[in-house]
Design a protein around this motif. Sequence first.
Motif, PDB file in Angstrom:
ATOM      1  N   GLN A   1     -10.421 -45.257  26.953  1.00 18.65           N
ATOM      2  CA  GLN A   1     -11.443 -44.638  27.787  1.00 18.65           C
ATOM      3  C   GLN A   1     -11.052 -43.214  28.181  1.00 18.65           C
ATOM      4  N   LYS A   2      -9.802 -43.031  28.557  1.00 18.41           N
ATOM      5  CA  LYS A   2      -9.312 -41.719  28.992  1.00 18.41           C
ATOM      6  C   LYS A   2      -9.539 -40.651  27.927  1.00 18.41           C
ATOM      7  N   ASN A   3      -9.340 -41.035  26.657  1.00 23.36           N
ATOM      8  CA  ASN A   3      -9.421 -40.078  25.553  1.00 23.36           C
ATOM      9  C   ASN A   3     -10.727 -40.187  24.761  1.00 23.36           C
ATOM     10  N   GLU A   4     -11.667 -40.961  25.294  1.00 24.14           N
ATOM     11  CA  GLU A   4     -12.982 -41.139  24.658  1.00 24.14           C
ATOM     12  C   GLU A   4     -12.848 -41.589  23.210  1.00 24.14           C
ATOM     13  N   LEU A   5     -12.019 -42.615  23.007  1.00 23.04           N
ATOM     14  CA  LEU A   5     -11.796 -43.184  21.690  1.00 23.04           C
ATOM     15  C   LEU A   5     -12.604 -44.470  21.537  1.00 23.04           C
ATOM     16  N   SER A   6     -12.951 -44.785  20.295  1.00 24.90           N
ATOM     17  CA  SER A   6     -13.579 -46.070  20.017  1.00 24.90           C
ATOM     18  C   SER A   6     -12.467 -47.104  19.825  1.00 24.90           C
ATOM     19  N   TYR A   7     -12.862 -48.325  19.525  1.00 29.15           N
ATOM     20  CA  TYR A   7     -11.849 -49.368  19.308  1.00 29.15           C
ATOM     21  C   TYR A   7     -11.608 -49.623  17.817  1.00 29.15           C
ATOM     22  N   ALA A   8     -12.016 -48.682  16.979  1.00 30.23           N
ATOM     23  CA  ALA A   8     -11.713 -48.775  15.542  1.00 30.23           C
ATOM     24  C   ALA A   8     -10.207 -48.598  15.337  1.00 30.23           C
ATOM     25  N   PRO A   9      -9.663 -49.146  14.234  1.00 27.73           N
ATOM     26  CA  PRO A   9      -8.220 -48.996  13.976  1.00 27.73           C
ATOM     27  C   PRO A   9      -7.818 -47.517  13.955  1.00 27.73           C
TER      28      PRO A   9
ATOM     29  N   GLN B   1     -10.072 -44.612  12.645  1.00 33.00           N
ATOM     30  CA  GLN B   1     -10.198 -43.584  13.680  1.00 33.00           C
ATOM     31  C   GLN B   1      -8.935 -42.718  13.624  1.00 33.00           C
ATOM     32  N   TRP B   2      -9.106 -41.438  13.363  1.00 34.05           N
ATOM     33  CA  TRP B   2      -7.975 -40.533  13.207  1.00 34.05           C
ATOM     34  C   TRP B   2      -7.698 -39.815  14.517  1.00 34.05           C
ATOM     35  N   VAL B   3      -6.446 -39.768  14.915  1.00 32.68           N
ATOM     36  CA  VAL B   3      -6.071 -39.112  16.167  1.00 32.68           C
ATOM     37  C   VAL B   3      -4.805 -38.293  15.934  1.00 32.68           C
ATOM     38  N   VAL B   4      -4.836 -37.035  16.347  1.00 36.25           N
ATOM     39  CA  VAL B   4      -3.684 -36.141  16.206  1.00 36.25           C
ATOM     40  C   VAL B   4      -2.884 -36.122  17.511  1.00 36.25           C
ATOM     41  N   ALA B   5      -1.568 -36.254  17.384  1.00 34.80           N
ATOM     42  CA  ALA B   5      -0.670 -36.097  18.536  1.00 34.80           C
ATOM     43  C   ALA B   5      -0.375 -34.614  18.694  1.00 34.80           C
ATOM     44  N   GLY B   6      -0.960 -34.002  19.727  1.00 30.76           N
ATOM     45  CA  GLY B   6      -0.793 -32.576  19.944  1.00 30.76           C
ATOM     46  C   GLY B   6       0.319 -32.266  20.930  1.00 30.76           C
ATOM     47  N   VAL B   7       0.791 -31.029  20.870  1.00 32.74           N
ATOM     48  CA  VAL B   7       1.828 -30.537  21.786  1.00 32.74           C
ATOM     49  C   VAL B   7       1.227 -29.382  22.576  1.00 32.74           C
ATOM     50  N   ASP B   8       1.135 -29.520  23.895  1.00 28.39           N
ATOM     51  CA  ASP B   8       0.403 -28.513  24.670  1.00 28.39           C
ATOM     52  C   ASP B   8       1.174 -27.222  24.916  1.00 28.39           C
ATOM     53  N   SER B   9       2.448 -27.193  24.517  1.00 30.62           N
ATOM     54  CA  SER B   9       3.209 -25.947  24.676  1.00 30.62           C
ATOM     55  C   SER B   9       2.911 -24.955  23.548  1.00 30.62           C
ATOM     56  N   LEU B  10       2.154 -25.406  22.545  1.00 30.23           N
ATOM     57  CA  LEU B  10       1.776 -24.547  21.421  1.00 30.23           C
ATOM     58  C   LEU B  10       0.329 -24.083  21.594  1.00 30.23           C
ATOM     59  N   ASP B  11      -0.042 -23.054  20.845  1.00 26.49           N
ATOM     60  CA  ASP B  11      -1.403 -22.529  20.884  1.00 26.49           C
ATOM     61  C   ASP B  11      -2.380 -23.602  20.405  1.00 26.49           C
ATOM     62  N   SER B  12      -3.361 -23.902  21.216  1.00 24.10           N
ATOM     63  CA  SER B  12      -4.347 -24.937  20.900  1.00 24.10           C
ATOM     64  C   SER B  12      -5.096 -24.652  19.602  1.00 24.10           C
ATOM     65  N   GLU B  13      -5.182 -23.381  19.217  1.00 24.07           N
ATOM     66  CA  GLU B  13      -5.893 -23.010  17.989  1.00 24.07           C
ATOM     67  C   GLU B  13      -5.259 -23.614  16.741  1.00 24.07           C
ATOM     68  N   LEU B  14      -3.978 -23.956  16.817  1.00 20.23           N
ATOM     69  CA  LEU B  14      -3.302 -24.564  15.666  1.00 20.23           C
ATOM     70  C   LEU B  14      -3.970 -25.866  15.241  1.00 20.23           C
ATOM     71  N   TYR B  15      -4.639 -26.528  16.180  1.00 13.14           N
ATOM     72  CA  TYR B  15      -5.253 -27.829  15.904  1.00 13.14           C
ATOM     73  C   TYR B  15      -6.724 -27.725  15.509  1.00 13.14           C
ATOM     74  N   GLU B  16      -7.201 -26.491  15.312  1.00  8.99           N
ATOM     75  CA  GLU B  16      -8.617 -26.289  14.995  1.00  8.99           C
ATOM     76  C   GLU B  16      -9.051 -26.992  13.700  1.00  8.99           C
ATOM     77  N   PRO B  17      -8.216 -27.044  12.634  1.00  5.21           N
ATOM     78  CA  PRO B  17      -8.637 -27.787  11.433  1.00  5.21           C
ATOM     79  C   PRO B  17      -8.981 -29.246  11.728  1.00  5.21           C
ATOM     80  N   ALA B  18      -8.257 -29.862  12.649  1.00  7.08           N
ATOM     81  CA  ALA B  18      -8.548 -31.251  13.008  1.00  7.08           C
ATOM     82  C   ALA B  18      -9.862 -31.344  13.762  1.00  7.08           C
ATOM     83  N   ARG B  19     -10.055 -30.462  14.703  1.00  8.23           N
ATOM     84  CA  ARG B  19     -11.291 -30.493  15.506  1.00  8.23           C
ATOM     85  C   ARG B  19     -12.519 -30.271  14.622  1.00  8.23           C
ATOM     86  N   LYS B  20     -12.415 -29.334  13.672  1.00  4.73           N
ATOM     87  CA  LYS B  20     -13.538 -29.057  12.768  1.00  4.73           C
ATOM     88  C   LYS B  20     -13.892 -30.282  11.932  1.00  4.73           C
ATOM     89  N   ALA B  21     -12.888 -31.125  11.665  1.00  3.52           N
ATOM     90  CA  ALA B  21     -13.115 -32.339  10.872  1.00  3.52           C
ATOM     91  C   ALA B  21     -13.546 -33.516  11.740  1.00  3.52           C
TER      92      ALA B  21
END
Length: 368
Positions: A178-186, A217-237
């Motif tokens: 619920q916190k991360n707005e995820l479904s219950y798919a694997p 359901q694909w989920v990326v483990a992000g690191v908040d000390s890095l620039d959030s833009e690095l994860y843009e390819p995942a968000r676009k997908a």
Amino acid sequence: MRKVYIISGERSGDLHASNLVRAMHKLDSTIQFRGMGGTYSQEAGVDLAVNYSEVALMGFLEVVLGFRKVLKYLKLVKDDLNAYQPDALILVDFGGFNMKIAAFAKEKGIPVHYYIPPKVWAWNQKRALKLKAITDQIYSILPFEPDFFKRFEMNVEYVGNPLFDEIKKFTPHEFFFQKNELSYAPIIALLPGSRKQEISAMLQEMVNLVSKFPNAQWVVAGVDSLDSELYEPARKAGIKVIFNQTYDLLSHATAAVVTSGTATLETALFRVPQVVVYRTSPISYAIGKKLIRVPFISLVNLIAEREVVKELIQGEFSAENIQAELQRILSNPVYKGQMLQGYDDILERLGEASASDNVARRLVESLA
């Protein structure tokens, strides 16, 4: 009152350094800490002279290109260490940088304690002799290291693995989905690394897998000390990126694609079937291939001394190869069971000693 200088140079080292500082403070709350590290060390009570994020580099080519920056911070840390005049220096991982600091401190008569020593067994093994000359005590977190160091007449003790300290503290979030707005798919977890260069090199290929597993359901483990833009390819997908919740993610994952590093062992300790991947610049890889003396790059396989998880390195790192390995993990229960049995073997080899407590006790005794 005793003064200690402590240096870590990336996220996992910073985490282990912070746990060690806390363990030492439990034994002696008067010890003062200063040094180089990150948020974890700072929160544990280390007065930071340098934040490691300003220095962190990976790969042979990247280090060469960033050599001026490294020299700048080497000088800064040496000057600060000299001014601080600590009773002991504690080095945590970060081999190339910390070995230079160790040599400097040894010349100044400062006792040098190395926690999580450089992987000298992997390449240029004669560096063990250099390590012997510039340290007073080494604390190993890998069970096969003491036997290696014995070949150089070095008395190195295995103190346990610090990941257990962190995992023991972990309590799963009751409302993770619920916190991360995820479904219950694997969930298939993507762990692209904790450095900018790793994520830039690894994430896009991981993202290319999404269409191949429409029921996952694909989920990326992000690191908040890095620039959030690095994860843009995942968000676009359309892939969810969650920050600083790696253990929660692993505790719910069905499988994982993991960049080689500490995360491979963490994934194994959470008993998540995984495929290990790694890519660096062609020049760094060519140099590394000539120098590296071990048959595997993942901690899982190195500790097991056999292939427990598949490693897809450099040219073999492709969406097609990852897809094939994931399908094998998800559809072949015998194969998956063999991997989990390998994880059990690793757990037995590691034992469950508290590395932070063991090293803290030895260090506080040495300071007395």
